[in-house]
Design a protein around this motif. Structure first.
Motif, mmCIF file in Angstrom:
data_model
loop_
_atom_site.group_PDB
_atom_site.id
_atom_site.type_symbol
_atom_site.label_atom_id
_atom_site.label_comp_id
_atom_site.label_asym_id
_atom_site.label_seq_id
_atom_site.Cartn_x
_atom_site.Cartn_y
_atom_site.Cartn_z
ATOM 1 N N LEU A 1 0.835 -1.197 0.000
ATOM 2 C CA LEU A 1 0.000 0.000 0.000
ATOM 3 C C LEU A 1 0.871 1.249 0.000
ATOM 4 O O LEU A 1 1.951 1.266 0.600
ATOM 5 C CB LEU A 1 -0.909 0.008 1.226
ATOM 6 N N PRO A 2 0.431 2.311 -0.647
ATOM 7 C CA PRO A 2 1.201 3.560 -0.620
ATOM 8 C C PRO A 2 1.284 4.118 0.798
ATOM 9 O O PRO A 2 0.348 3.970 1.590
ATOM 10 C CB PRO A 2 0.403 4.494 -1.542
ATOM 11 N N VAL A 3 2.407 4.741 1.126
ATOM 12 C CA VAL A 3 2.638 5.263 2.466
ATOM 13 C C VAL A 3 2.947 6.752 2.382
ATOM 14 O O VAL A 3 3.894 7.170 1.708
ATOM 15 C CB VAL A 3 3.821 4.536 3.162
ATOM 16 N N ASN A 4 2.128 7.532 3.054
ATOM 17 C CA ASN A 4 2.380 8.972 3.156
ATOM 18 C C ASN A 4 3.027 9.209 4.515
ATOM 19 O O ASN A 4 2.359 9.543 5.494
ATOM 20 C CB ASN A 4 1.077 9.752 3.019
ATOM 21 N N PHE A 5 4.330 9.007 4.570
ATOM 22 C CA PHE A 5 5.037 9.059 5.847
ATOM 23 C C PHE A 5 6.084 10.155 5.843
ATOM 24 O O PHE A 5 6.936 10.229 4.954
ATOM 25 C CB PHE A 5 5.715 7.707 6.127
#
Length: 222
Positions: free
Chosen positions: A8-12
Motif C-alpha cells: 500500500l502507498p505510504v504517506n510518511f
C-alpha cells in the motif's frame, strides 16, 4: 499476464531522532545517560546481582570494576541510553536504550535493557517500557517499534509478549557474541496497534491497581 501485487502507498514524514528530554512517569524518570551523574547508583545496584545472571545474554558484562562499566556507557555511541530512576527507591537502578534508529522509514528498536534486582518485576520496570514506547509513537512519530533477543533468553521472550509485542520470527545464526552463537527472535509493535495498547497500559499503571507494597492487583494483559 497477471498484475503483480505491491504494498500500500505510504504517506510518511520522517520521524524524529530521540532527544535529551527526560521521560517522566508516575513512578519513574528516564534520563538520557550522564555517566558522571548516574554511574555510581547504577554500578552499585547492578552489583546486587552477585552471580551476574542478568548479563548472560548481553553483549558485554557483568562488570566488577567501575572503570569498565564507565567505558561500556561511554563507548556505545550509536545507542541512546536512558538511566531509570525509581521515585519510590530514590535511586537509578536500570538501563534501557533506543538503537537501530531509522527515522527515514520510521523504525526503531528498544534494547540493552538491564534491570538491577531491586527494579525487576516492579511497577517501575513496566512503566519504564511504557514511557519509551509512548515516546516512540506519540512524540517521535515512528511506525515500528522492535524488540529482539537471544532465542535462549526465556525471560526476555516472556517480557516482550507481556509488554504487548508480537512475535515475528526467528533469525537463525544471526550473530556471534561472547564467542557463542545467537539465534535472534524478533518482536514488534506497529503504530496502528498503539492506541489499543496504550489504553491497556493506562489502566494498568493507575495507583488503584497497586497494593500497599506497590504490587499489581491486576495483570497486564492484551
Amino acid at each position: 499476464m497477471r498484475s503483480q501485487k505491491i504494498g500500500l502507498p505510504v504517506n510518511f514524514k520522517k520521524a524524529k531522532r530521540p532527544n535529551k528530554n527526560f521521560l517522566i512517569g508516575t513512578y519513574t524518570i528516564l534520563e538520557p545517560i550522564n555517566v558522571i551523574k548516574h554511574v555510581d547508583d547504577l554500578f552499585d545496584n547492578f552489583l546486587k546481582d552477585n552471580k551476574g545472571k542478568d548479563w548472560t545474554y548481553m553483549s558485554e558484562g557483568p562488570f566488577k570494576e567501575k572503570t569498565l562499566f564507565k567505558k561500556y556507557l561511554k563507548d556505545n555511541n550509536n545507542i541512546f541510553f536512558y538511566a531509570i530512576y525509581s521515585k519510590r527507591l530514590k535511586t537509578y537502578c536500570g538501563l534501557a536504550s533506543y538503537l537501530r534508529i531509522k527515522p527515514e522509514i520510521g523504525s526503531i528498536e528498544v534494547g540493552y535493557i538491564t534491570y538491577a534486582p531491586n527494579l525487576q518485576k516492579t511497577i517501575e520496570a513496566t512503566e519504564s517500557m511504557f514511557l519509551m514506547m509512548s515516546n516512540v509513537f506519540d512524540n517521535l512519530g515512528y511506525r515500528r517499534y522492535e524488540w529482539k533477543c537471544d532465542d535462549l533468553n526465556k525471560r526476555s521472550k516472556k517480557a516482550a509478549l507481556r509488554l504487548g509485542f508480537k512475535f515475528e520470527g526467528l533469525f537463525r545464526q544471526c550473530t556471534i557474541y561472547k564467542k557463542r552463537n545467537r539465534d535472534t527472535v524478533w518482536y514488534s509493535i506497529i503504530d496502528k496497534e498503539w492506541k489499543k495498547i496504550k489504553l491497556v497500559y493506562k489502566k494498568y499503571l493507575k495507583k488503584e491497581n497497586l497494593d500497599q507494597n506497590f504490587r499489581e492487583k491486576r495483570k497486564l494483559k492484551f
